[in-house]
Motif scaffolding. Sequence first.
Motif, PDB file in Angstrom:
ATOM      1  N   ALA A 133      55.422   3.311  91.653  1.00 59.43           N
ATOM      2  CA  ALA A 133      54.039   3.566  92.050  1.00 59.43           C
ATOM      3  C   ALA A 133      53.759   5.057  91.897  1.00 59.43           C
ATOM      4  N   SER A 134      52.533   5.401  91.578  1.00 54.13           N
ATOM      5  CA  SER A 134      52.181   6.809  91.427  1.00 54.13           C
ATOM      6  C   SER A 134      52.241   7.499  92.788  1.00 54.13           C
ATOM      7  N   PRO A 135      52.407   8.819  92.812  1.00 52.38           N
ATOM      8  CA  PRO A 135      52.437   9.538  94.095  1.00 52.38           C
ATOM      9  C   PRO A 135      51.173   9.331  94.920  1.00 52.38           C
ATOM     10  N   ASP A 136      50.040   9.149  94.257  1.00 48.74           N
ATOM     11  CA  ASP A 136      48.790   8.914  94.987  1.00 48.74           C
ATOM     12  C   ASP A 136      48.793   7.553  95.678  1.00 48.74           C
ATOM     13  N   GLU A 137      49.434   6.587  95.029  1.00 43.80           N
ATOM     14  CA  GLU A 137      49.481   5.230  95.580  1.00 43.80           C
ATOM     15  C   GLU A 137      50.559   5.095  96.648  1.00 43.80           C
ATOM     16  N   ASP A 138      51.747   5.612  96.358  1.00 44.91           N
ATOM     17  CA  ASP A 138      52.868   5.573  97.303  1.00 44.91           C
ATOM     18  C   ASP A 138      53.814   6.719  96.964  1.00 44.91           C
ATOM     19  N   PRO A 139      53.737   7.818  97.694  1.00 43.65           N
ATOM     20  CA  PRO A 139      54.553   8.991  97.354  1.00 43.65           C
ATOM     21  C   PRO A 139      56.021   8.861  97.754  1.00 43.65           C
ATOM     22  N   ASP A 140      56.348   7.905  98.625  1.00 40.79           N
ATOM     23  CA  ASP A 140      57.714   7.795  99.139  1.00 40.79           C
ATOM     24  C   ASP A 140      58.612   7.039  98.160  1.00 40.79           C
ATOM     25  N   VAL A 141      59.734   7.650  97.811  1.00 47.01           N
ATOM     26  CA  VAL A 141      60.688   7.006  96.915  1.00 47.01           C
ATOM     27  C   VAL A 141      62.103   7.401  97.326  1.00 47.01           C
ATOM     28  N   GLY A 142      62.999   6.424  97.332  1.00 49.91           N
ATOM     29  CA  GLY A 142      64.409   6.704  97.560  1.00 49.91           C
ATOM     30  C   GLY A 142      65.083   6.965  96.227  1.00 49.91           C
ATOM     31  N   LEU A 143      66.047   7.861  96.205  1.00 54.21           N
ATOM     32  CA  LEU A 143      66.751   8.209  94.967  1.00 54.21           C
ATOM     33  C   LEU A 143      68.243   7.991  95.160  1.00 54.21           C
ATOM     34  N   VAL A 144      68.843   7.201  94.264  1.00 54.64           N
ATOM     35  CA  VAL A 144      70.283   6.950  94.330  1.00 54.64           C
ATOM     36  C   VAL A 144      70.868   6.985  92.927  1.00 54.64           C
ATOM     37  N   THR A 145      72.172   7.225  92.859  1.00 55.76           N
ATOM     38  CA  THR A 145      72.875   7.228  91.584  1.00 55.76           C
ATOM     39  C   THR A 145      74.358   6.996  91.847  1.00 55.76           C
ATOM     40  N   THR A 146      75.154   7.049  90.796  1.00 58.29           N
ATOM     41  CA  THR A 146      76.601   6.867  90.917  1.00 58.29           C
ATOM     42  C   THR A 146      77.309   8.207  90.788  1.00 58.29           C
ATOM     43  N   ALA A 147      78.619   8.181  90.977  1.00 62.53           N
ATOM     44  CA  ALA A 147      79.404   9.421  90.939  1.00 62.53           C
ATOM     45  C   ALA A 147      79.245  10.155  89.613  1.00 62.53           C
ATOM     46  N   GLN A 148      79.081   9.414  88.507  1.00 61.07           N
ATOM     47  CA  GLN A 148      79.024  10.040  87.185  1.00 61.07           C
ATOM     48  C   GLN A 148      77.802  10.935  86.998  1.00 61.07           C
ATOM     49  N   HIS A 149      76.754  10.701  87.781  1.00 57.21           N
ATOM     50  CA  HIS A 149      75.527  11.483  87.616  1.00 57.21           C
ATOM     51  C   HIS A 149      75.230  12.379  88.817  1.00 57.21           C
ATOM     52  N   MET A 150      76.186  12.492  89.740  1.00 59.02           N
ATOM     53  CA  MET A 150      75.954  13.325  90.916  1.00 59.02           C
ATOM     54  C   MET A 150      75.798  14.796  90.547  1.00 59.02           C
ATOM     55  N   ASN A 151      76.326  15.196  89.396  1.00 59.58           N
ATOM     56  CA  ASN A 151      76.189  16.590  88.973  1.00 59.58           C
ATOM     57  C   ASN A 151      74.742  16.964  88.672  1.00 59.58           C
ATOM     58  N   LYS A 152      73.875  15.956  88.525  1.00 57.29           N
ATOM     59  CA  LYS A 152      72.461  16.224  88.243  1.00 57.29           C
ATOM     60  C   LYS A 152      71.544  15.734  89.363  1.00 57.29           C
ATOM     61  N   PHE A 153      72.133  15.341  90.480  1.00 55.23           N
ATOM     62  CA  PHE A 153      71.335  14.724  91.538  1.00 55.23           C
ATOM     63  C   PHE A 153      70.280  15.679  92.097  1.00 55.23           C
ATOM     64  N   ASP A 154      70.663  16.910  92.364  1.00 55.45           N
ATOM     65  CA  ASP A 154      69.693  17.871  92.903  1.00 55.45           C
ATOM     66  C   ASP A 154      68.549  18.112  91.922  1.00 55.45           C
ATOM     67  N   GLU A 155      68.873  18.145  90.631  1.00 49.40           N
ATOM     68  CA  GLU A 155      67.827  18.315  89.618  1.00 49.40           C
ATOM     69  C   GLU A 155      66.900  17.100  89.584  1.00 49.40           C
ATOM     70  N   MET A 156      67.476  15.912  89.716  1.00 54.03           N
ATOM     71  CA  MET A 156      66.657  14.693  89.744  1.00 54.03           C
ATOM     72  C   MET A 156      65.683  14.729  90.918  1.00 54.03           C
ATOM     73  N   ARG A 157      66.202  15.130  92.062  1.00 49.53           N
ATOM     74  CA  ARG A 157      65.365  15.178  93.262  1.00 49.53           C
ATOM     75  C   ARG A 157      64.222  16.175  93.084  1.00 49.53           C
ATOM     76  N   SER A 158      64.546  17.356  92.581  1.00 51.18           N
ATOM     77  CA  SER A 158      63.517  18.377  92.365  1.00 51.18           C
ATOM     78  C   SER A 158      62.490  17.912  91.335  1.00 51.18           C
ATOM     79  N   TRP A 159      62.967  17.230  90.310  1.00 53.00           N
ATOM     80  CA  TRP A 159      62.084  16.738  89.246  1.00 53.00           C
ATOM     81  C   TRP A 159      61.035  15.786  89.824  1.00 53.00           C
ATOM     82  N   LEU A 160      61.455  14.892  90.694  1.00 49.27           N
ATOM     83  CA  LEU A 160      60.519  13.951  91.315  1.00 49.27           C
ATOM     84  C   LEU A 160      59.564  14.668  92.270  1.00 49.27           C
ATOM     85  N   GLU A 161      60.097  15.623  93.027  1.00 47.33           N
ATOM     86  CA  GLU A 161      59.257  16.359  93.978  1.00 47.33           C
ATOM     87  C   GLU A 161      58.188  17.172  93.254  1.00 47.33           C
TER      88      GLU A 161
END
Length: 348
Positions: A133-161
């Motif tokens: 859903a778009s941020p205007d419709e529903d801004p809340d989103v949970g973010l999860v991944t596996t160990a292989q992508h944890m090196n980019k998790f903070d970047e993923m979070r910032s990207w969504l924010e």
Amino acid sequence: MSQERTEGDLRNTGLSLKHDREWDYEIDRIVEAVEERDAETVGLQFPEGLKRRGPAVTDDLRETLPDDVQVMMSGQPCYGACDLDTYMMRRTDVFVHFGHSPMKESDKIIYVPLFSNVDVFPMMERATEEKLASPDEDPDVGLVTTAQHMNKFDEMRSWLEERGYEVHVRKGDDRLTHEGQVLGCNYASADVDADQILYVGGGKFHPLGLAMEHPEKKVVIADPVNNALTIADTEQFMKQRYASVHKAMDAEQWGVIFCTKIGQGRWEKAQEIVENNDDAYLITMDEVTPDRLTNFGMDAYVNTGCPRITTDDGPQFKKPMLTPGEYEIAIGEKPLDSLEFDTFHGTW
């Protein structure tokens, strides 16, 4: 002009690269540990999908280590950090477990999570445009991944924010190493105040389990490894589980499986079932397979080990294989509509 990539197109995902660039095997860290411990033996344990990379990693180590250091690979099945080769651990000076983050820290074990170099953001962009859903419709989103992508998790979070989302993350329980990390048996990190969850990672194994554990949430699968974008659909899985429970309702003799792997045992649960059912028999084993159970001749089985054996491999067993919760339904202790996904919590 670049060609449009379709689902399954592996160009520029990292899978076409040579082994020493596709994943970070942290050879230098292993060599340093060998030198610090004056080690004579090194044991390497790879998950099933990466065992074929073992010889190349062994060659890399042989080229760097002294000639008198022996490097060996574990041939035991491995599907997680709960599945350590304890025999090899006891007989090597340095033991390296690849592909998973620590479930329990130990000075004896070097965990190499094999961080991926796949670019996750093109698929995340598609997810925000097509599935979330778009941020205007529903801004809340949970973010999860596996160990292989944890090196980019903070970047993923910032990207969504940066795109207007309020990202909800949590660490989960002791079985999980990182904030936002999920395992095939544990999705506590997705227990957040959001109706939609974005899973970024390869395959459907983890997000389908997540969707079964949290059926009230919309789980969007952004798979940068296979260039696929989908919504987790558990309908077929639920049909299989209901069918297994129905088949087991007439069972007279039950085999109760206790898995002896270091991180997969639920001894108290197995004992509880046997103590309360005179027709239940405790069976201990390390690798739970259809062939190993055939000769016991039970009418049905309860698996207190890894829940994914029951849910993913269940149809391969000749007799119904249930989770502890499904067993309670089959013997009439709980109603059929109480069926839910079996998860694993805590460590050994």
